[in-house]
Design a protein around this motif. Structure first.
Motif, PDB file in Angstrom:
ATOM      1  N   ALA A 187       3.075  22.797 -28.666  1.00  0.00           N
ATOM      2  CA  ALA A 187       2.402  22.385 -29.898  1.00  0.00           C
ATOM      3  C   ALA A 187       1.804  20.980 -29.812  1.00  0.00           C
ATOM      4  O   ALA A 187       1.226  20.502 -30.778  1.00  0.00           O
ATOM      5  CB  ALA A 187       3.402  22.444 -31.058  1.00  0.00           C
ATOM      6  N   ILE A 188       1.922  20.322 -28.687  1.00  0.00           N
ATOM      7  CA  ILE A 188       1.410  18.953 -28.558  1.00  0.00           C
ATOM      8  C   ILE A 188      -0.111  18.951 -28.681  1.00  0.00           C
ATOM      9  O   ILE A 188      -0.798  19.714 -28.005  1.00  0.00           O
ATOM     10  CB  ILE A 188       1.858  18.330 -27.211  1.00  0.00           C
ATOM     11  CG1 ILE A 188       3.365  18.066 -27.250  1.00  0.00           C
ATOM     12  CG2 ILE A 188       1.086  17.054 -26.915  1.00  0.00           C
ATOM     13  CD1 ILE A 188       3.925  17.510 -25.955  1.00  0.00           C
ATOM     14  N   GLN A 189      -0.615  18.070 -29.537  1.00  0.00           N
ATOM     15  CA  GLN A 189      -2.057  17.964 -29.757  1.00  0.00           C
ATOM     16  C   GLN A 189      -2.599  16.566 -29.455  1.00  0.00           C
ATOM     17  O   GLN A 189      -3.800  16.399 -29.274  1.00  0.00           O
ATOM     18  CB  GLN A 189      -2.403  18.321 -31.206  1.00  0.00           C
ATOM     19  CG  GLN A 189      -2.086  19.758 -31.564  1.00  0.00           C
ATOM     20  CD  GLN A 189      -2.900  20.735 -30.731  1.00  0.00           C
ATOM     21  OE1 GLN A 189      -4.084  20.546 -30.501  1.00  0.00           O
ATOM     22  NE2 GLN A 189      -2.257  21.785 -30.263  1.00  0.00           N
ATOM     23  N   ALA A 190      -1.723  15.551 -29.419  1.00  0.00           N
ATOM     24  CA  ALA A 190      -2.169  14.171 -29.175  1.00  0.00           C
ATOM     25  C   ALA A 190      -2.373  13.940 -27.682  1.00  0.00           C
ATOM     26  O   ALA A 190      -1.495  14.261 -26.884  1.00  0.00           O
ATOM     27  CB  ALA A 190      -1.127  13.194 -29.726  1.00  0.00           C
ATOM     28  N   PRO A 191      -3.536  13.399 -27.285  1.00  0.00           N
ATOM     29  CA  PRO A 191      -3.827  13.190 -25.864  1.00  0.00           C
ATOM     30  C   PRO A 191      -2.770  12.356 -25.132  1.00  0.00           C
ATOM     31  O   PRO A 191      -2.352  12.698 -24.035  1.00  0.00           O
ATOM     32  CB  PRO A 191      -5.175  12.477 -25.865  1.00  0.00           C
ATOM     33  CG  PRO A 191      -5.822  12.914 -27.133  1.00  0.00           C
ATOM     34  CD  PRO A 191      -4.684  13.043 -28.126  1.00  0.00           C
ATOM     35  N   ARG A 192      -2.327  11.257 -25.743  1.00  0.00           N
ATOM     36  CA  ARG A 192      -1.335  10.382 -25.083  1.00  0.00           C
ATOM     37  C   ARG A 192      -0.004  11.129 -24.914  1.00  0.00           C
ATOM     38  O   ARG A 192       0.656  11.018 -23.877  1.00  0.00           O
ATOM     39  CB  ARG A 192      -1.154   9.107 -25.909  1.00  0.00           C
ATOM     40  CG  ARG A 192      -0.119   8.143 -25.400  1.00  0.00           C
ATOM     41  CD  ARG A 192      -0.559   7.506 -24.086  1.00  0.00           C
ATOM     42  NE  ARG A 192       0.459   6.621 -23.601  1.00  0.00           N
ATOM     43  CZ  ARG A 192       0.227   5.470 -23.056  1.00  0.00           C
ATOM     44  NH1 ARG A 192      -1.006   5.038 -22.915  1.00  0.00           N
ATOM     45  NH2 ARG A 192       1.206   4.722 -22.613  1.00  0.00           N
ATOM     46  N   GLN A 193       0.381  11.886 -25.930  1.00  0.00           N
ATOM     47  CA  GLN A 193       1.634  12.641 -25.862  1.00  0.00           C
ATOM     48  C   GLN A 193       1.535  13.755 -24.807  1.00  0.00           C
ATOM     49  O   GLN A 193       2.500  14.029 -24.095  1.00  0.00           O
ATOM     50  CB  GLN A 193       1.972  13.225 -27.237  1.00  0.00           C
ATOM     51  CG  GLN A 193       3.398  13.678 -27.358  1.00  0.00           C
ATOM     52  CD  GLN A 193       3.740  14.157 -28.760  1.00  0.00           C
ATOM     53  OE1 GLN A 193       2.853  14.506 -29.549  1.00  0.00           O
ATOM     54  NE2 GLN A 193       5.016  14.180 -29.067  1.00  0.00           N
ATOM     55  N   ALA A 194       0.375  14.371 -24.680  1.00  0.00           N
ATOM     56  CA  ALA A 194       0.181  15.403 -23.660  1.00  0.00           C
ATOM     57  C   ALA A 194       0.318  14.807 -22.265  1.00  0.00           C
ATOM     58  O   ALA A 194       0.992  15.370 -21.396  1.00  0.00           O
ATOM     59  CB  ALA A 194      -1.195  16.060 -23.827  1.00  0.00           C
ATOM     60  N   THR A 195      -0.282  13.649 -22.052  1.00  0.00           N
ATOM     61  CA  THR A 195      -0.192  12.980 -20.755  1.00  0.00           C
ATOM     62  C   THR A 195       1.245  12.578 -20.462  1.00  0.00           C
ATOM     63  O   THR A 195       1.731  12.726 -19.336  1.00  0.00           O
ATOM     64  CB  THR A 195      -1.121  11.752 -20.724  1.00  0.00           C
ATOM     65  OG1 THR A 195      -2.436  12.167 -21.080  1.00  0.00           O
ATOM     66  CG2 THR A 195      -1.145  11.102 -19.352  1.00  0.00           C
ATOM     67  N   ASP A 196       1.945  12.086 -21.473  1.00  0.00           N
ATOM     68  CA  ASP A 196       3.344  11.708 -21.314  1.00  0.00           C
ATOM     69  C   ASP A 196       4.191  12.927 -20.943  1.00  0.00           C
ATOM     70  O   ASP A 196       5.041  12.862 -20.053  1.00  0.00           O
ATOM     71  CB  ASP A 196       3.853  11.075 -22.605  1.00  0.00           C
ATOM     72  CG  ASP A 196       5.038  10.156 -22.387  1.00  0.00           C
ATOM     73  OD1 ASP A 196       5.391   9.885 -21.228  1.00  0.00           O
ATOM     74  OD2 ASP A 196       5.618   9.704 -23.389  1.00  0.00           O
ATOM     75  N   ALA A 197       3.938  14.048 -21.598  1.00  0.00           N
ATOM     76  CA  ALA A 197       4.676  15.281 -21.298  1.00  0.00           C
ATOM     77  C   ALA A 197       4.401  15.732 -19.864  1.00  0.00           C
ATOM     78  O   ALA A 197       5.329  16.115 -19.134  1.00  0.00           O
ATOM     79  CB  ALA A 197       4.301  16.377 -22.293  1.00  0.00           C
ATOM     80  N   ILE A 198       3.141  15.675 -19.456  1.00  0.00           N
ATOM     81  CA  ILE A 198       2.786  16.063 -18.090  1.00  0.00           C
ATOM     82  C   ILE A 198       3.529  15.190 -17.084  1.00  0.00           C
ATOM     83  O   ILE A 198       4.106  15.695 -16.118  1.00  0.00           O
ATOM     84  CB  ILE A 198       1.258  15.978 -17.875  1.00  0.00           C
ATOM     85  CG1 ILE A 198       0.555  17.098 -18.655  1.00  0.00           C
ATOM     86  CG2 ILE A 198       0.901  16.045 -16.391  1.00  0.00           C
ATOM     87  CD1 ILE A 198      -0.954  16.956 -18.730  1.00  0.00           C
ATOM     88  N   LEU A 199       3.523  13.900 -17.312  1.00  0.00           N
ATOM     89  CA  LEU A 199       4.202  12.980 -16.399  1.00  0.00           C
ATOM     90  C   LEU A 199       5.691  13.300 -16.299  1.00  0.00           C
ATOM     91  O   LEU A 199       6.255  13.357 -15.210  1.00  0.00           O
ATOM     92  CB  LEU A 199       3.993  11.532 -16.850  1.00  0.00           C
ATOM     93  CG  LEU A 199       4.687  10.461 -16.027  1.00  0.00           C
ATOM     94  CD1 LEU A 199       4.263  10.526 -14.562  1.00  0.00           C
ATOM     95  CD2 LEU A 199       4.391   9.083 -16.606  1.00  0.00           C
ATOM     96  N   ARG A 200       6.335  13.545 -17.422  1.00  0.00           N
ATOM     97  CA  ARG A 200       7.770  13.865 -17.417  1.00  0.00           C
ATOM     98  C   ARG A 200       8.050  15.183 -16.690  1.00  0.00           C
ATOM     99  O   ARG A 200       9.006  15.291 -15.931  1.00  0.00           O
ATOM    100  CB  ARG A 200       8.288  13.921 -18.847  1.00  0.00           C
ATOM    101  CG  ARG A 200       8.366  12.565 -19.503  1.00  0.00           C
ATOM    102  CD  ARG A 200       8.590  12.685 -21.004  1.00  0.00           C
ATOM    103  NE  ARG A 200       8.431  11.425 -21.666  1.00  0.00           N
ATOM    104  CZ  ARG A 200       9.420  10.590 -21.938  1.00  0.00           C
ATOM    105  NH1 ARG A 200      10.650  10.889 -21.588  1.00  0.00           N
ATOM    106  NH2 ARG A 200       9.194   9.453 -22.549  1.00  0.00           N
ATOM    107  N   ILE A 201       7.212  16.175 -16.920  1.00  0.00           N
ATOM    108  CA  ILE A 201       7.399  17.466 -16.242  1.00  0.00           C
ATOM    109  C   ILE A 201       7.218  17.291 -14.731  1.00  0.00           C
ATOM    110  O   ILE A 201       8.020  17.809 -13.941  1.00  0.00           O
ATOM    111  CB  ILE A 201       6.413  18.523 -16.796  1.00  0.00           C
ATOM    112  CG1 ILE A 201       6.767  18.865 -18.241  1.00  0.00           C
ATOM    113  CG2 ILE A 201       6.426  19.783 -15.930  1.00  0.00           C
ATOM    114  CD1 ILE A 201       5.683  19.648 -18.977  1.00  0.00           C
ATOM    115  N   LEU A 202       6.201  16.551 -14.334  1.00  0.00           N
ATOM    116  CA  LEU A 202       5.959  16.335 -12.900  1.00  0.00           C
ATOM    117  C   LEU A 202       7.129  15.603 -12.249  1.00  0.00           C
ATOM    118  O   LEU A 202       7.524  15.925 -11.127  1.00  0.00           O
ATOM    119  CB  LEU A 202       4.658  15.563 -12.682  1.00  0.00           C
ATOM    120  CG  LEU A 202       3.369  16.299 -13.046  1.00  0.00           C
ATOM    121  CD1 LEU A 202       2.152  15.402 -12.797  1.00  0.00           C
ATOM    122  CD2 LEU A 202       3.241  17.606 -12.301  1.00  0.00           C
TER     123      LEU A 202
END
Length: 192
Positions: free
Chosen positions: A75-90
């Motif tokens: 449900a993430i829609q904010a660009p900064r939050q999406a990038t943060d989520a990607i970084l954590r998953i990686l």
């Protein structure tokens, strides 16, 4: 008769300033197409996952994933939050796939290449977005960062429960494939 010496302004005085600006300019240029770079990375990673183990050495029962991907991330829609989520998953993918108990049937060259690309992309995201991946003030069951940690803890528990067997690792490799598909969806939310 000799020509009179003319004084040219010394350009060397500006050189230190230019040297100080070059790293910032370089970083800005490398971060300019962050979404495009992430999309390419996602595709390359999926290809390497497949190359690592095109088929398991023996038929495996595909367990129903006891680690469903966190719905809070979808449900993430904010660009900064999406990038943060990607970084954590990686970061979690890198830690999981760096495990010394990975199966012998995996292609070691493709595996190492994937780890190198993961490491490089993690560093790139950290350089482009300082402060990304740090603790969030959000708490409770809807905290996306806690859900990522819990998700990967379930994956680690699954590997331990199945004694890091080749079949367990094949399930984890397939789950990593799912992660990259979800990261692809988050990439479309990233700022460029």
């Amino acid at each position: 008769m000799a020509a009179p010496a003319t004084r040219h302004p010394c350009l060397w005085h500006g050189a230190p300033v230019l040297l100080l600006l070059l790293p910032a300019l370089s970083a800005a240029l490398s971060c300019a197409n962050l979404r495009t770079r992430q999309s390419t990375f996602n595709w390359d990673s999926l290809q390497l996952l497949h190359a690592m183990a095109p088929s398991p050495p023996q038929p495996c029962d595909q367990h129903d994933a006891p680690f469903p991907f966190p719905k809070t991330l979808l449900a993430i829609q904010a660009p900064r939050q999406a990038t943060d989520a990607i970084l954590r998953i990686l970061r979690h993918l890198f830690t999981t796939l760096s495990n010394e108990n990975t199966p012998a049937h995996w292609d070691s060259q493709a595996h190492q290449q994937l780890l190198n690309q993961l490491h490089s992309q993690i560093q790139h995201l950290q350089r482009c977005l300082p402060g990304t991946g740090t603790d969030s003030k959000s708490q409770g069951p809807h905290n996306p960062w806690l859900s990522i940690t819990t998700y990967f803890q379930r994956i680690q528990d699954f590997l331990r429960t199945h004694n890091h067997s080749p079949c367990a690792w094949d399930n984890v490799r397939l789950e990593a494939h799912t992660c990259f598909q979800r990261i692809h969806n988050l990439t479309r939310t990233m700022a460029d």
